[in-house]
Design a protein around this motif. Sequence first.
Motif, PDB file in Angstrom:
ATOM      1  N   LEU A  75       0.827  -1.216   0.000  1.00  0.00           N
ATOM      2  CA  LEU A  75       0.000   0.000   0.000  1.00  0.00           C
ATOM      3  C   LEU A  75       0.859   1.263   0.000  1.00  0.00           C
ATOM      4  O   LEU A  75       0.542   2.227  -0.700  1.00  0.00           O
ATOM      5  N   ASP A  76       1.944   1.273   0.746  1.00  0.00           N
ATOM      6  CA  ASP A  76       2.831   2.433   0.769  1.00  0.00           C
ATOM      7  C   ASP A  76       3.462   2.679  -0.605  1.00  0.00           C
ATOM      8  O   ASP A  76       3.631   3.820  -1.028  1.00  0.00           O
ATOM      9  N   LYS A  77       3.809   1.603  -1.320  1.00  0.00           N
ATOM     10  CA  LYS A  77       4.383   1.752  -2.659  1.00  0.00           C
ATOM     11  C   LYS A  77       3.353   2.333  -3.627  1.00  0.00           C
ATOM     12  O   LYS A  77       3.694   3.147  -4.482  1.00  0.00           O
ATOM     13  N   ILE A  78       2.106   1.921  -3.487  1.00  0.00           N
ATOM     14  CA  ILE A  78       1.040   2.480  -4.334  1.00  0.00           C
ATOM     15  C   ILE A  78       0.938   3.989  -4.091  1.00  0.00           C
ATOM     16  O   ILE A  78       0.856   4.773  -5.034  1.00  0.00           O
ATOM     17  N   LEU A  79       0.953   4.379  -2.825  1.00  0.00           N
ATOM     18  CA  LEU A  79       0.875   5.807  -2.494  1.00  0.00           C
ATOM     19  C   LEU A  79       2.065   6.568  -3.082  1.00  0.00           C
ATOM     20  O   LEU A  79       1.903   7.663  -3.618  1.00  0.00           O
ATOM     21  N   ALA A  80       3.239   5.999  -2.985  1.00  0.00           N
ATOM     22  CA  ALA A  80       4.449   6.675  -3.448  1.00  0.00           C
ATOM     23  C   ALA A  80       4.441   6.875  -4.966  1.00  0.00           C
ATOM     24  O   ALA A  80       4.951   7.884  -5.461  1.00  0.00           O
ATOM     25  N   GLU A 105      -5.228  -3.294   5.778  1.00  0.00           N
ATOM     26  CA  GLU A 105      -6.158  -2.691   4.827  1.00  0.00           C
ATOM     27  C   GLU A 105      -7.108  -1.734   5.542  1.00  0.00           C
ATOM     28  O   GLU A 105      -7.336  -0.610   5.085  1.00  0.00           O
ATOM     29  N   LYS A 106      -7.632  -2.187   6.680  1.00  0.00           N
ATOM     30  CA  LYS A 106      -8.553  -1.357   7.455  1.00  0.00           C
ATOM     31  C   LYS A 106      -7.860  -0.075   7.915  1.00  0.00           C
ATOM     32  O   LYS A 106      -8.397   1.027   7.759  1.00  0.00           O
ATOM     33  N   THR A 107      -6.670  -0.207   8.456  1.00  0.00           N
ATOM     34  CA  THR A 107      -5.920   0.948   8.953  1.00  0.00           C
ATOM     35  C   THR A 107      -5.579   1.901   7.814  1.00  0.00           C
ATOM     36  O   THR A 107      -5.689   3.126   7.963  1.00  0.00           O
ATOM     37  N   PHE A 108      -5.177   1.356   6.670  1.00  0.00           N
ATOM     38  CA  PHE A 108      -4.873   2.185   5.504  1.00  0.00           C
ATOM     39  C   PHE A 108      -6.079   3.033   5.126  1.00  0.00           C
ATOM     40  O   PHE A 108      -5.958   4.249   4.935  1.00  0.00           O
ATOM     41  N   LEU A 109      -7.247   2.421   5.013  1.00  0.00           N
ATOM     42  CA  LEU A 109      -8.452   3.143   4.616  1.00  0.00           C
ATOM     43  C   LEU A 109      -8.876   4.161   5.676  1.00  0.00           C
ATOM     44  O   LEU A 109      -9.240   5.285   5.347  1.00  0.00           O
ATOM     45  N   GLU A 110      -8.808   3.780   6.938  1.00  0.00           N
ATOM     46  CA  GLU A 110      -9.151   4.718   8.004  1.00  0.00           C
ATOM     47  C   GLU A 110      -8.223   5.927   7.979  1.00  0.00           C
ATOM     48  O   GLU A 110      -8.671   7.075   8.085  1.00  0.00           O
ATOM     49  N   ASP A 111      -6.927   5.668   7.826  1.00  0.00           N
ATOM     50  CA  ASP A 111      -5.952   6.764   7.796  1.00  0.00           C
ATOM     51  C   ASP A 111      -6.149   7.647   6.572  1.00  0.00           C
ATOM     52  O   ASP A 111      -6.049   8.874   6.657  1.00  0.00           O
ATOM     53  N   ARG A 116      -4.720  11.189   7.369  1.00  0.00           N
ATOM     54  CA  ARG A 116      -3.429  10.858   7.970  1.00  0.00           C
ATOM     55  C   ARG A 116      -2.436  10.278   6.955  1.00  0.00           C
ATOM     56  O   ARG A 116      -1.393   9.762   7.341  1.00  0.00           O
ATOM     57  N   LYS A 117      -2.773  10.351   5.692  1.00  0.00           N
ATOM     58  CA  LYS A 117      -1.841   9.983   4.620  1.00  0.00           C
ATOM     59  C   LYS A 117      -1.506  11.264   3.873  1.00  0.00           C
ATOM     60  O   LYS A 117      -2.046  12.322   4.159  1.00  0.00           O
TER      61      LYS A 117
END
Length: 159
Positions: A75-80, A105-111, A116-117
Amino acid sequence: TFSLAFINIYSVTHSKTRASNWIYRNIPPGSHLATDLSIPLGSRNNLPGTFKEEKLDFTYLFESSLTPAEKVRYLDKILARNDYLVIADELREYFKNAKPEHLPEKTFLEDLFAGRKDFRLIETFKAYPRLGDWVLNDDGAELSFHYFDHPGIYIFKKE
């Protein structure tokens, strides 16, 4: 009354189509977009390949045997790599009560939705059952109630 309000959903352009049209009008050509495949964009839908698209593949994460740390790295690579993210309602709903193996996945979506991203929500496409001035916010309804007819589509931009 509810039946008439629900039928009104079909009097407006589908949220996926509205989001796609907005993207073509407002996002610069050549931008990098990660999508969960919820909206019609690009060559996979016989549309112009205006953007550099990447699949934000939550199905892969759900079905894989990746460790939580590997999911976070994915997920971090997708964001980058991307300038914009396009996500539909179903992802938020699907992972809302996630089992421990799906906490990344849950934390990514919540953030992401909480800001928070490094991405900011810039546009939302959603239709609600409506009759005149009366509107039924059905966001809390069971997912299949709105998934096909009027899902929410959210567009985020990297800050």
